[in-house]
Design a protein around this motif. Structure first.
Motif, PDB file in Angstrom:
ATOM      1  N   ALA A 141       0.847  -1.195   0.000  1.00  0.00           N
ATOM      2  CA  ALA A 141       0.000   0.000   0.000  1.00  0.00           C
ATOM      3  C   ALA A 141       0.877   1.237   0.000  1.00  0.00           C
ATOM      4  O   ALA A 141       2.044   1.199   0.384  1.00  0.00           O
ATOM      5  CB  ALA A 141      -0.915   0.032   1.221  1.00  0.00           C
ATOM      6  N   ALA A 142       0.261   2.320  -0.426  1.00  0.00           N
ATOM      7  CA  ALA A 142       0.808   3.652  -0.207  1.00  0.00           C
ATOM      8  C   ALA A 142      -0.053   4.267   0.886  1.00  0.00           C
ATOM      9  O   ALA A 142      -1.228   3.912   1.027  1.00  0.00           O
ATOM     10  CB  ALA A 142       0.726   4.479  -1.486  1.00  0.00           C
ATOM     11  N   ALA A 143       0.518   5.161   1.651  1.00  0.00           N
ATOM     12  CA  ALA A 143      -0.236   5.799   2.723  1.00  0.00           C
ATOM     13  C   ALA A 143       0.167   7.261   2.805  1.00  0.00           C
ATOM     14  O   ALA A 143       1.308   7.619   2.505  1.00  0.00           O
ATOM     15  CB  ALA A 143       0.037   5.100   4.053  1.00  0.00           C
ATOM     16  N   CYS A 144      -0.785   8.094   3.198  1.00  0.00           N
ATOM     17  CA  CYS A 144      -0.498   9.521   3.332  1.00  0.00           C
ATOM     18  C   CYS A 144      -1.380  10.126   4.413  1.00  0.00           C
ATOM     19  O   CYS A 144      -2.436   9.589   4.737  1.00  0.00           O
ATOM     20  CB  CYS A 144      -0.704  10.247   2.002  1.00  0.00           C
ATOM     21  N   ILE A 145      -0.928  11.236   4.921  1.00  0.00           N
ATOM     22  CA  ILE A 145      -1.735  11.973   5.889  1.00  0.00           C
ATOM     23  C   ILE A 145      -2.941  12.582   5.171  1.00  0.00           C
ATOM     24  O   ILE A 145      -4.071  12.441   5.610  1.00  0.00           O
ATOM     25  CB  ILE A 145      -0.909  13.076   6.590  1.00  0.00           C
ATOM     26  N   VAL A 146      -2.687  13.255   4.040  1.00  0.00           N
ATOM     27  CA  VAL A 146      -3.767  13.903   3.291  1.00  0.00           C
ATOM     28  C   VAL A 146      -3.686  13.532   1.816  1.00  0.00           C
ATOM     29  O   VAL A 146      -2.632  13.655   1.195  1.00  0.00           O
ATOM     30  CB  VAL A 146      -3.711  15.443   3.429  1.00  0.00           C
ATOM     31  N   ASP A 147      -4.805  13.098   1.281  1.00  0.00           N
ATOM     32  CA  ASP A 147      -4.975  12.877  -0.157  1.00  0.00           C
ATOM     33  C   ASP A 147      -5.776  14.063  -0.682  1.00  0.00           C
ATOM     34  O   ASP A 147      -6.972  14.176  -0.433  1.00  0.00           O
ATOM     35  CB  ASP A 147      -5.720  11.561  -0.401  1.00  0.00           C
ATOM     36  N   ARG A 148      -5.092  14.967  -1.385  1.00  0.00           N
ATOM     37  CA  ARG A 148      -5.737  16.175  -1.913  1.00  0.00           C
ATOM     38  C   ARG A 148      -6.610  15.896  -3.138  1.00  0.00           C
ATOM     39  O   ARG A 148      -7.285  16.790  -3.620  1.00  0.00           O
ATOM     40  CB  ARG A 148      -4.675  17.211  -2.312  1.00  0.00           C
ATOM     41  N   SER A 149      -6.579  14.678  -3.651  1.00  0.00           N
ATOM     42  CA  SER A 149      -7.348  14.372  -4.863  1.00  0.00           C
ATOM     43  C   SER A 149      -8.769  13.914  -4.552  1.00  0.00           C
ATOM     44  O   SER A 149      -9.539  13.635  -5.467  1.00  0.00           O
ATOM     45  CB  SER A 149      -6.643  13.285  -5.677  1.00  0.00           C
ATOM     46  N   GLY A 150      -9.093  13.787  -3.286  1.00  0.00           N
ATOM     47  CA  GLY A 150     -10.417  13.298  -2.925  1.00  0.00           C
ATOM     48  C   GLY A 150     -10.624  11.838  -3.287  1.00  0.00           C
ATOM     49  O   GLY A 150     -11.739  11.411  -3.563  1.00  0.00           O
ATOM     50  N   GLY A 151      -9.540  11.068  -3.309  1.00  0.00           N
ATOM     51  CA  GLY A 151      -9.635   9.647  -3.624  1.00  0.00           C
ATOM     52  C   GLY A 151      -9.539   9.329  -5.104  1.00  0.00           C
ATOM     53  O   GLY A 151      -9.673   8.175  -5.493  1.00  0.00           O
ATOM     54  N   LYS A 152      -9.275  10.320  -5.925  1.00  0.00           N
ATOM     55  CA  LYS A 152      -9.237  10.109  -7.379  1.00  0.00           C
ATOM     56  C   LYS A 152      -7.871   9.678  -7.906  1.00  0.00           C
ATOM     57  O   LYS A 152      -7.779   9.109  -8.981  1.00  0.00           O
ATOM     58  CB  LYS A 152      -9.673  11.385  -8.099  1.00  0.00           C
ATOM     59  N   VAL A 153      -6.814   9.968  -7.163  1.00  0.00           N
ATOM     60  CA  VAL A 153      -5.470   9.670  -7.652  1.00  0.00           C
ATOM     61  C   VAL A 153      -5.231   8.158  -7.658  1.00  0.00           C
ATOM     62  O   VAL A 153      -5.709   7.437  -6.789  1.00  0.00           O
ATOM     63  CB  VAL A 153      -4.399  10.403  -6.810  1.00  0.00           C
ATOM     64  N   ASP A 154      -4.505   7.708  -8.673  1.00  0.00           N
ATOM     65  CA  ASP A 154      -4.137   6.297  -8.795  1.00  0.00           C
ATOM     66  C   ASP A 154      -2.620   6.201  -8.681  1.00  0.00           C
ATOM     67  O   ASP A 154      -1.902   6.712  -9.535  1.00  0.00           O
ATOM     68  CB  ASP A 154      -4.602   5.746 -10.143  1.00  0.00           C
ATOM     69  N   VAL A 155      -2.152   5.562  -7.619  1.00  0.00           N
ATOM     70  CA  VAL A 155      -0.707   5.400  -7.445  1.00  0.00           C
ATOM     71  C   VAL A 155      -0.258   3.982  -7.782  1.00  0.00           C
ATOM     72  O   VAL A 155       0.900   3.637  -7.607  1.00  0.00           O
ATOM     73  CB  VAL A 155      -0.245   5.812  -6.023  1.00  0.00           C
TER      74      VAL A 155
END
Length: 194
Positions: A141-155
């Motif tokens: 998994a990737a993890a972050c404090i804040v996802d600024r994409s609203g869940g739209k980004v694909d990593v």
């Protein structure tokens, strides 16, 4: 920890800023999350990263190691790894791409969680994940404090975020007039060169 709880931490630190900002991604935004003001207080960083570690375990299970991209991911990566009870290592840019340096390495097949601070386009995350995979790690998994994409980004792997926001971000040639009228600040770190 809810989105509001995370944003309250940013507000309390004076780290939720409004204006016209050029992000590390090169995109322009009316909102900037100055995470360094959050991470400079160990207790605040601890609360956020402990919650992120708990969410990682609940979502994808226990990793063997946490890997972060330098520079922005080092502090949250370390603190999250502490709560995961795993090693924390990081990759650095060398010749334009992320590499393991300073004696850091992965064992083949190690289960890795890639920990970032804030994700907008996911570029740094994808580049970090590629370096991990090239080194033989299995990114769970990737993890972050804040996802600024609203869940739209694909990593390319599951993204576990403590807070998900849809914050507008625009290319320089597509700025709304109200944003274009505000003087630009460039607080991002990607363009820093040492």
């Amino acid at each position: 920890m809810t989105n509001d709880d995370v944003l309250d931490e940013f507000r309390a630190a004076g780290a939720l800023r409004e204006g016209h900002f050029v992000l590390s991604s090169g995109l322009h935004s009316p909102i900037f999350l100055q995470k360094n003001l959050v991470f400079m207080r160990p207790q605040r960083c601890e609360r956020l990263c402990k919650a992120l570690a708990e969410k990682i375990i609940a979502t994808v299970g226990q990793p063997d190691v946490a890997v972060s991209p330098a520079v922005g991911g080092i502090i949250p990566g370390y603190e999250t790894a502490r709560w995961l009870n795993v090693a924390s290592i990081y990759v650095e840019r060398e010749g334009g791409s992320f590499k393991f340096r300073r004696g850091f390495h992965l064992e083949p097949g190690q289960k890795v969680v890639m920990v970032e601070d804030i994700v907008t386009t996911g570029l740094s995350s994808r580049e970090c994940i590629a370096a991990i995979q090239e080194a033989g790690g299995e990114v769970i998994a990737a993890a972050c404090i804040v996802d600024r994409s609203g869940g739209k980004v694909d990593v390319g792997v599951p993204l576990v975020s403590l807070c998900s926001l849809e914050v507008p971000a625009y290319p320089a040639d597509a700025l709304p007039p109200e944003l274009a009228a505000i003087p630009i600040e460039d607080p991002g770190s990607r363009r820093l060169r040492g």
